[in-house]
Design an enzyme around this catalytic site. Structure first.
Site, mmCIF file in Angstrom:
data_model
loop_
_atom_site.group_PDB
_atom_site.id
_atom_site.type_symbol
_atom_site.label_atom_id
_atom_site.label_comp_id
_atom_site.label_asym_id
_atom_site.label_seq_id
_atom_site.Cartn_x
_atom_site.Cartn_y
_atom_site.Cartn_z
ATOM 1 N N HIS A 175 -9.363 -20.898 -34.970
ATOM 2 C CA HIS A 175 -10.504 -20.171 -35.539
ATOM 3 C C HIS A 175 -11.517 -21.147 -36.127
ATOM 4 O O HIS A 175 -11.235 -21.863 -37.085
ATOM 5 C CB HIS A 175 -10.027 -19.204 -36.630
ATOM 6 C CG HIS A 175 -11.151 -18.436 -37.261
ATOM 7 N ND1 HIS A 175 -11.837 -17.453 -36.581
ATOM 8 C CD2 HIS A 175 -11.724 -18.526 -38.478
ATOM 9 C CE1 HIS A 175 -12.773 -16.966 -37.367
ATOM 10 N NE2 HIS A 175 -12.734 -17.603 -38.515
ATOM 11 N N GLU A 180 -14.137 -22.770 -30.063
ATOM 12 C CA GLU A 180 -15.332 -21.975 -30.346
ATOM 13 C C GLU A 180 -16.545 -22.858 -30.632
ATOM 14 O O GLU A 180 -17.663 -22.550 -30.194
ATOM 15 C CB GLU A 180 -15.067 -21.041 -31.524
ATOM 16 C CG GLU A 180 -14.104 -19.911 -31.198
ATOM 17 C CD GLU A 180 -13.845 -19.000 -32.370
ATOM 18 O OE1 GLU A 180 -13.914 -17.774 -32.199
ATOM 19 O OE2 GLU A 180 -13.561 -19.516 -33.479
ATOM 20 N N GLU A 196 -7.921 -10.273 -33.303
ATOM 21 C CA GLU A 196 -7.370 -9.130 -34.018
ATOM 22 C C GLU A 196 -7.699 -7.782 -33.384
ATOM 23 O O GLU A 196 -7.106 -6.751 -33.748
ATOM 24 C CB GLU A 196 -7.843 -9.146 -35.484
ATOM 25 C CG GLU A 196 -7.241 -10.256 -36.327
ATOM 26 C CD GLU A 196 -7.998 -11.563 -36.256
ATOM 27 O OE1 GLU A 196 -7.843 -12.397 -37.166
ATOM 28 O OE2 GLU A 196 -8.757 -11.776 -35.285
ATOM 29 N N HIS A 204 -17.098 -18.067 -39.660
ATOM 30 C CA HIS A 204 -16.601 -19.138 -38.790
ATOM 31 C C HIS A 204 -16.896 -20.500 -39.409
ATOM 32 O O HIS A 204 -17.418 -21.414 -38.756
ATOM 33 C CB HIS A 204 -17.220 -19.030 -37.392
ATOM 34 C CG HIS A 204 -16.551 -18.020 -36.515
ATOM 35 N ND1 HIS A 204 -16.738 -16.667 -36.663
ATOM 36 C CD2 HIS A 204 -15.660 -18.156 -35.501
ATOM 37 C CE1 HIS A 204 -16.015 -16.015 -35.762
ATOM 38 N NE2 HIS A 204 -15.344 -16.898 -35.052
ATOM 39 N N GLU A 239 -17.594 -12.022 -38.403
ATOM 40 C CA GLU A 239 -16.535 -12.743 -39.098
ATOM 41 C C GLU A 239 -16.988 -14.170 -39.396
ATOM 42 O O GLU A 239 -17.615 -14.819 -38.558
ATOM 43 C CB GLU A 239 -15.286 -12.772 -38.209
ATOM 44 C CG GLU A 239 -14.083 -13.449 -38.825
ATOM 45 C CD GLU A 239 -12.915 -13.524 -37.846
ATOM 46 O OE1 GLU A 239 -11.777 -13.333 -38.268
ATOM 47 O OE2 GLU A 239 -13.160 -13.790 -36.638
ATOM 48 N N HIS A 271 -12.339 -11.507 -30.142
ATOM 49 C CA HIS A 271 -11.802 -11.514 -31.509
ATOM 50 C C HIS A 271 -10.329 -11.131 -31.426
ATOM 51 O O HIS A 271 -10.001 -9.983 -31.081
ATOM 52 C CB HIS A 271 -12.595 -10.523 -32.356
ATOM 53 C CG HIS A 271 -12.127 -10.361 -33.764
ATOM 54 N ND1 HIS A 271 -12.141 -11.383 -34.675
ATOM 55 C CD2 HIS A 271 -11.646 -9.276 -34.434
ATOM 56 C CE1 HIS A 271 -11.697 -10.932 -35.849
ATOM 57 N NE2 HIS A 271 -11.376 -9.661 -35.712
ATOM 58 N N ASP A 298 -18.104 -14.350 -32.453
ATOM 59 C CA ASP A 298 -17.211 -13.515 -31.651
ATOM 60 C C ASP A 298 -17.936 -12.443 -30.845
ATOM 61 O O ASP A 298 -17.310 -11.758 -30.031
ATOM 62 C CB ASP A 298 -16.174 -12.833 -32.556
ATOM 63 C CG ASP A 298 -15.136 -13.804 -33.082
ATOM 64 O OD1 ASP A 298 -15.123 -14.964 -32.646
ATOM 65 O OD2 ASP A 298 -14.331 -13.402 -33.956
#
Length: 259
Positions: free
Chosen positions: A178, A183, A123, A37, A35, A121, A46
């Site tokens: 996010h 992160e 989701e 970032h 994904e 992650h 992730d």
């Protein structure tokens, strides 16, 4: 002589078999995604972060880390920018559920009776639970009723006092973190070679209406793909987060697995 490692896949099969056949060794499974970032970090954040947390916890409790799931469920616009962004490469929910179910059943076949899903992650969350539920149901059909599975996301161990220390100017909320401070700080502490802060975009926290639209409206997502600014990220904050989250994970697994 058996190799000393936290990673199950690095063992020869007789050494792996000796470690897991009696059910005493926990298996930790990192579950991530591919994904975007933002402009300043790579696509596999992730995967890297839950794998490292799993490695640290496994060394502490005498567990083994399984190969990570490198693809996850589709990025949601309000927590990951959206599945429309280039680089984000996702699985359908049914695919992820089926793969998780199969892997759990395979570890059970090996003798494993303690598993921890280390999620990186957001989701993925409900699909992890569905995969576990289906696997446990099918294992019961085979007479296996002593499997225990813990599901956790590393950020859930960051408490209110920790948040106040990390976000003195205000916390945007986990859904908007996010590519933000959390992160980015962890990546700076662990993998600085993958972070280019000179390319980080200082954006205001994203603002979304209280509903969703499909297909998504790309203009709702900040242009760089991050949902809040990484400008206050630092390696020092990353080291603090590593300590807090690793301790939380280890304490949880000791409580549940008795390790």
């Amino acid at each position: 002589m058996p190799k000393k490692t936290a990673f199950a896949s690095e063992l020869a099969w007789p050494d792996y078999h000796a470690a897991v056949r009696d059910g005493a060794t926990p298996i930790l499974i990192p579950i991530g995604s591919m994904e975007q970032h933002g402009h300043h970090m790579p696509l596999h954040v992730d995967v890297l972060l839950p794998t490292e947390f799993a490695r640290r916890a496994a060394l502490d409790i005498g567990g083994l880390v399984a190969p990570p799931f490198t693809y996850g469920y589709k990025s949601h616009q309000k927590s990951g920018g959206g599945n429309h962004l280039p680089g984000t490469t996702s699985l359908d929910g049914a695919t992820l559920v089926a793969a998780l179910r199969d892997v759990i059943k395979e570890f059970a076949r090996h003798g494993v009776r303690r598993i921890c899903m280390v999620n990186g992650h957001f989701e993925n969350s409900w699909f992890i639970i569905e995969g576990i539920d289906l696997a446990l149901r099918e294992l019961r059909w085979d007479g296996i009723r002593d499997m225990k599975i813990v599901v956790l996301s590393y950020w859930d161990f960051v408490g209110e006092a920790d948040i106040a220390r990390l976000y003195p100017e205000g916390f945007p909320g986990w859904d908007l973190e996010h590519g933000g401070v959390l992160e980015t700080s962890l990546m700076l502490a662990l993998y600085p070679q993958f972070v280019d802060l000179s390319r980080a975009v200082d954006v205001a926290p994203a603002s979304f209406p209280p509903y969703d639209v499909y297909p998504v409206k790309p203009e709702w997502t900040p242009a760089p793909g991050t949902l809040s600014s990484p400008k206050d990220a630092s390696a020092e904050k990353g080291e603090f987060l590593l300590e807090v989250c690793t301790k939380g994970i280890v304490d949880a697994l000791r409580a549940e697995f008795g390790t």
